[in-house]
Design an enzyme around this catalytic site. Sequence first.
Site, PDB file in Angstrom:
ATOM      1  N   SER A  64       8.084   8.021   0.941  1.00 29.07           N
ATOM      2  CA  SER A  64       7.035   6.979   0.571  1.00 29.07           C
ATOM      3  C   SER A  64       7.210   5.497   1.282  1.00 29.07           C
ATOM      4  CB  SER A  64       6.718   7.251  -0.869  1.00 29.07           C
ATOM      5  OG  SER A  64       5.845   8.278  -0.964  1.00 29.07           O
ATOM      6  N   LYS A  67       4.921   4.811   3.775  1.00 29.81           N
ATOM      7  CA  LYS A  67       3.442   4.052   3.489  1.00 29.81           C
ATOM      8  C   LYS A  67       3.410   2.534   3.997  1.00 29.81           C
ATOM      9  CE  LYS A  67       2.961   7.343   0.090  1.00 29.81           C
ATOM     10  NZ  LYS A  67       2.961   7.972  -1.353  1.00 29.81           N
ATOM     11  N   TYR A 191       0.206  12.739   7.613  1.00 29.21           N
ATOM     12  CA  TYR A 191       1.184  12.241   6.385  1.00 29.21           C
ATOM     13  C   TYR A 191       2.531  13.158   6.224  1.00 29.21           C
ATOM     14  CZ  TYR A 191       2.099  11.722   1.533  1.00 29.21           C
ATOM     15  OH  TYR A 191       2.826  11.383   0.268  1.00 29.21           O
ATOM     16  N   TYR A 243       4.705   2.832  -8.102  1.00 29.33           N
ATOM     17  CA  TYR A 243       3.558   3.452  -8.943  1.00 29.33           C
ATOM     18  C   TYR A 243       3.526   3.116 -10.252  1.00 29.33           C
ATOM     19  CZ  TYR A 243       5.226   6.034  -4.581  1.00 29.33           C
ATOM     20  OH  TYR A 243       5.561   6.592  -3.768  1.00 29.33           O
ATOM     21  N   VAL A 261      10.949   9.292  -2.308  1.00 29.13           N
ATOM     22  CA  VAL A 261      11.617  10.336  -3.319  1.00 29.13           C
ATOM     23  C   VAL A 261      12.880  10.863  -2.561  1.00 29.13           C
ATOM     24  CG1 VAL A 261       9.667  11.121  -4.673  1.00 29.13           C
ATOM     25  CG2 VAL A 261       9.990  11.998  -2.402  1.00 29.13           C
TER      26      VAL A 261
HETATM   27  N1  GLN Z   1       6.490  13.662   0.506  1.00 30.27           N
HETATM   28  C1  GLN Z   1       6.378  13.220  -0.957  1.00 30.27           C
HETATM   29  C2  GLN Z   1       5.043  13.689  -1.467  1.00 30.27           C
HETATM   30  O1  GLN Z   1       3.883  13.460  -0.595  1.00 30.27           O
HETATM   31  C3  GLN Z   1       6.343  11.666  -0.894  1.00 30.27           C
HETATM   32  C4  GLN Z   1       6.429  11.172  -2.469  1.00 30.27           C
HETATM   33  C5  GLN Z   1       7.033   9.747  -2.494  1.00 30.27           C
HETATM   34  O2  GLN Z   1       8.136   9.657  -1.693  1.00 30.27           O
HETATM   35  N2  GLN Z   1       7.109   9.049  -3.553  1.00 30.27           N
HETATM   36  O3  GLN Z   1       4.910  14.015  -2.562  1.00 30.27           O
END
Ligand code: GLN
Length: 312
Positions: A64, A67, A191, A243, A261
């Site tokens: 993420s 992003k 994505y 988050y 993650v």
């Molecule tokens: N690939 C993960 C997902 O889409 C990315 C989530 C993250 O890094 N918080 O669930």
Amino acid sequence: MASLEMIVADIAAEMADAPDRGTVADYIPGLAEIDSGRFGIAVIEADGTCHKAGDADEPFSIQSISKVFSLTLALGAIGDRLWDRVGREPSGSAFNSIVQLETESGIPRNPFINAGAIVVADMILGAHEPIEAIGEILRFVRSLADDDSIFIDERIARAEQETGFRNIALANYMRAFGNLRQPVERTLGVYFHQCALAMSCHQLARAGGYLMAGGINPATGHSIVSTQRARRINALMMTCGHYDGSGEFAFRVGLPGKSGVGGGILAIAPGKASIAVWSPGLNPRGTSQLGALALERLVQRTGWSVFEPSGG
Ligand code: GLN
């Protein structure tokens, strides 16, 4: 005060012995198999001086954190019209939550939750082929870091696709509200590939330089975004970058940051440094346990929190 070189080395040594390392993401094998003993840190100062320790040159799945770069790219492509389709408020919910989308007509709270990032990917895709949009993101990140060895891990991208039922649900739900313009499998192809970008702490800290330096890539002098846009992206990282753990991260660290993650965190000390840490074990909110602790210690020892009178 100890030199920054010593502070970075000390933090890496402390993290090597840390007992509580969090839990490695296990939804795909490419992440589950990473050793929770790994830790890396790279700090690049405004003058370009780099301090590294631990596994700072080991590529990991940035997930993420991508992003931040996709948001920057989409803002460059369509400008502030982006905000017609994505909000700018913290969600207080998990990164992959669907609950708010129903009452909020398919408009995600912010570009850093999965739903928001999927809309941003839809904008980057536009009328292009997914492979072109993916190539554009990869080229952008490579140019930011000035490093063409950055790659997308196809095995991770495939596994994201195979297990991404929630993301598929989010995309379909938003498509039903008309907030996804392209076919869901094409948008999700973009994505899932951006999540599978593999970068080291050193490469990530370099790529984040423009957010430290008011929109200018400090290594090349090229303007990436306006000063106002850099400030706003930093604001979103501070309020939404972790988050439902964003408040806690601001409380403990006090820097704009974005977690993934894969265990990486990109953190920005405006005017001072671009920082990347990596340790694969996560806290319950999906932010690197030791990564956050390392950043907390770094700001304690440098005074870099944006809430310090001398900081920011
Ligand atoms: N690939 C993960 C997902 O889409 C990315 C989530 C993250 O890094 N918080 O669930």
